[in-house]
Design an enzyme around this catalytic site. Structure first.
Site, PDB file in Angstrom:
ATOM      1  N   SER A  99       4.348   4.483  13.763  1.00  0.00           N
ATOM      2  CA  SER A  99       4.882   4.413  12.612  1.00  0.00           C
ATOM      3  C   SER A  99       5.171   3.026  11.831  1.00  0.00           C
ATOM      4  O   SER A  99       6.333   2.788  11.493  1.00  0.00           O
ATOM      5  CB  SER A  99       6.260   5.270  12.315  1.00  0.00           C
ATOM      6  OG  SER A  99       6.077   5.788  11.030  1.00  0.00           O
ATOM      7  N   ASP A 124       9.519   9.709  10.451  1.00  0.00           N
ATOM      8  CA  ASP A 124       9.550   8.608  10.679  1.00  0.00           C
ATOM      9  C   ASP A 124      10.404   7.729   9.770  1.00  0.00           C
ATOM     10  O   ASP A 124      10.998   6.864  10.187  1.00  0.00           O
ATOM     11  CB  ASP A 124       8.054   8.147  10.306  1.00  0.00           C
ATOM     12  CG  ASP A 124       7.110   8.778  11.281  1.00  0.00           C
ATOM     13  OD1 ASP A 124       7.624   9.829  12.163  1.00  0.00           O
ATOM     14  OD2 ASP A 124       5.946   8.815  11.251  1.00  0.00           O
ATOM     15  N   GLY A 133      -1.573   2.109  13.307  1.00  0.00           N
ATOM     16  CA  GLY A 133      -2.416   3.160  13.689  1.00  0.00           C
ATOM     17  C   GLY A 133      -2.173   3.548  14.995  1.00  0.00           C
ATOM     18  O   GLY A 133      -3.240   4.344  15.452  1.00  0.00           O
TER      19      GLY A 133
HETATM   20  P1  ADP Z   1       0.995   4.363  12.017  1.00  0.00           P
HETATM   21  O1  ADP Z   1       2.150   4.746  11.077  1.00  0.00           O
HETATM   22  O2  ADP Z   1       1.073   5.311  13.226  1.00  0.00           O
HETATM   23  O3  ADP Z   1       0.989   2.949  12.387  1.00  0.00           O
HETATM   24  P2  ADP Z   1      -0.695   4.880   9.790  1.00  0.00           P
HETATM   25  O4  ADP Z   1      -2.010   5.116   9.542  1.00  0.00           O
HETATM   26  O5  ADP Z   1       0.408   6.114   9.195  1.00  0.00           O
HETATM   27  O6  ADP Z   1      -0.483   4.573  11.209  1.00  0.00           O
HETATM   28  O7  ADP Z   1      -0.249   3.778   9.018  1.00  0.00           O
HETATM   29  C1  ADP Z   1      -1.069   2.325   9.395  1.00  0.00           C
HETATM   30  C2  ADP Z   1      -1.329   1.741   8.009  1.00  0.00           C
HETATM   31  O8  ADP Z   1       0.021   1.224   7.487  1.00  0.00           O
HETATM   32  C3  ADP Z   1      -2.136   0.266   8.247  1.00  0.00           C
HETATM   33  O9  ADP Z   1      -3.493   0.972   8.219  1.00  0.00           O
HETATM   34  C4  ADP Z   1      -1.713  -0.244   6.840  1.00  0.00           C
HETATM   35  O10 ADP Z   1      -2.721   0.186   5.728  1.00  0.00           O
HETATM   36  C5  ADP Z   1      -0.410  -0.116   6.629  1.00  0.00           C
HETATM   37  N1  ADP Z   1       0.371  -1.110   7.229  1.00  0.00           N
HETATM   38  C6  ADP Z   1       1.366  -1.095   8.344  1.00  0.00           C
HETATM   39  N2  ADP Z   1       1.952  -2.364   8.360  1.00  0.00           N
HETATM   40  C7  ADP Z   1       1.426  -3.076   7.630  1.00  0.00           C
HETATM   41  C8  ADP Z   1       1.500  -4.391   7.422  1.00  0.00           C
HETATM   42  N3  ADP Z   1       2.293  -5.084   8.042  1.00  0.00           N
HETATM   43  N4  ADP Z   1       0.726  -5.062   6.434  1.00  0.00           N
HETATM   44  C9  ADP Z   1      -0.251  -4.244   5.766  1.00  0.00           C
HETATM   45  N5  ADP Z   1      -0.036  -2.976   5.937  1.00  0.00           N
HETATM   46  C10 ADP Z   1       0.319  -2.293   7.009  1.00  0.00           C
HETATM   47 MG    MG Z   2       2.315   6.383   9.920  1.00  0.00          MG
END
Ligand code: ADP
Ligand code: MG
Length: 389
Positions: A125, A171, A121
């Protein structure tokens, strides 16, 4: 650095089988913000931060996913994955499985271990990196392959339809097709792209404001609706304008008065940002770093003033960066409303830059930022057994 062999070992201990392992990077966008869903241009780079997916067959009709980041395991019957998520982290990987099922690809029962070091978050990405890593793993298990641009499109669909987040194609595309030491200029209409080498003496310094953004609804969705409203007005006069990619400043000068003031400003950002993004790729290829830096500064100002997608903390971070020694360019990167700034910095000054900006930012905001150093990195791929990355 992700410990790929450690993840392999944990997977084997937990699920009893040697996994196949895939890695997909997060990204930083150098320029071209909110232009992807307007069919326009973006210029991101894949980064050294990534998600690893380790997979083996379960020999039953269940899909089991362990997220090492969340310390949680979720199990579902393959036939119950459905077409919509439940606002849980597992929506991202199950969304990928769902889209493959909808495409008629037969994914067998599986055990999947996920671990990433893309901050969640933060606008880098992690979502695309978890989707793409999961999709490579699922395709491997289903003994099939797809072209990388198709994989990117399907991952975007998983995020749009299953997770319910209205992201564009940038992304997932750069997570798939990024290349070491290169920025990727993508035409989001044709999906044609070209790689622009980032000079070896430059580093990407990514500064996390620690202000959280959220894409699943909220401001990002409001911006998209505003852009659609403006596009519809232009389309009513010039039907060939289907997306803002097709519009020019002359169109906005002529018909902008029919738009609410906020809508006109959002459209102006996208129309000018498309021009800046193509010019930035040309400048990078020509080694004209001064022009590149100026375009990044103009992009930040447009994002802040016209698109109103910055935040005070990101503005402070950019202001602090610009006068520092070795700084070529600085701007807020990603969907906006927080997250990270991207800074192109001469490598010999990168450490000094990082410590000065951290100090200055904490002094002004009382927030301790995280600073990530990265090179532009390779796109998603399989990791063979002995590799550590
Ligand atoms: P960003 O893409 O900028 O990091 P997003 O809100 O689009 O933010 O995505 C973040 C979400 O993706 C996390 O809150 C989670 O739900 C999911 N996520 C990402 N990496 C993981 C991981 N390694 N394990 C579980 N969920 C993940
Ligand atoms: Mg994202």
């Amino acid at each position: 650095m992700l410990d790929v062999n450690g993840i392999r070992k944990i997977h084997k201990e937990r699920f009893g089988h040697e996994p196949a392992v895939f890695i997909a990077p997060g990204r930083v966008n150098l320029i071209g913000e909110h232009t992807d869903y307007a069919d326009g241009f973006v210029m991101p780079a894949a980064i050294d931060f990534a998600t690893v997916a380790a997979i083996s067959p379960s020999n039953d009709a269940n899909g089991t996913i362990l997220s090492r980041n969340f310390g949680q395991t979720i199990e579902r019957k393959m036939q119950d994955i459905g077409t919509q998520g439940s606002h849980h982290w597992s929506d991202y990987p199950f969304g990928v499985v769902s889209i493959l099922q909808q495409e008629g690809i037969n994914v067998p029962g599986f055990h999947l271990t996920l671990e990433g070091n893309v901050p969640l978050g933060a606008g880098l990405s992690s979502s695309a990196s978890i989707e793409v890593a999961t999709m490579l793993a699922m395709l491997h298990l289903a003994r099939t392959t797809l072209p990388l641009p198709k994989i990117a499109l399907l991952c975007q669909r998983a995020e749009n339809d299953y997770v319910g987040a209205p992201c564009g194609i940038m992304d997932q595309f750069v997570s798939c097709c990024g290349a070491a030491d290169s920025a990727l200029l993508l035409d989001c209409r044709s999906l044609d792209f070209r790689l622009a080498p980032i000079p070896k003496h430059l580093s990407l310094v990514i500064c996390n404001t620690m202000v959280k953004h959220s894409h699943a609804g909220g401001e990002y969705g409001i911006r998209r609706a505003e852009v659609e409203e403006g596009t519809a007005i232009l389309h009513s006069h010039r039907p060939e304008i289907r997306f803002l990619r097709d519009a020019t400043m002359e169109d906005l000068d002529r018909w902008g008065h029919e738009m609410p003031a906020n809508v006109l400003k959002r459209c102006r950002h996208i129309v000018t940002e498309n021009v800046r993004t193509v010019a930035a790729a040309d400048a990078l290829e020509a080694g004209d770093l001064k022009t590149l830096g100026r375009l990044m500064a103009e992009a930040h100002a447009s994002y802040r003033d016209d698109f109103e997608a910055s935040c005070p903390e990101a503005d402070i971070m950019v202001q602090l960066a610009l006068p520092l020694e070795g700084c070529i360019g600085a701007r807020l990167t990603g969907g906006g409303f927080g997250g990270c700034t991207v800074n192109l910095v001469e490598s010999i000054y990168a450490e000094q830059f990082a410590s000065r900006i951290a100090e200055g930012y904490e002094k002004e905001t009382s927030i301790r930022p995280e600073i990530y150093m990265s090179r532009a990195s390779a796109g998603a791929h399989k990791v063979e057994h002995s590799g550590t990355n």
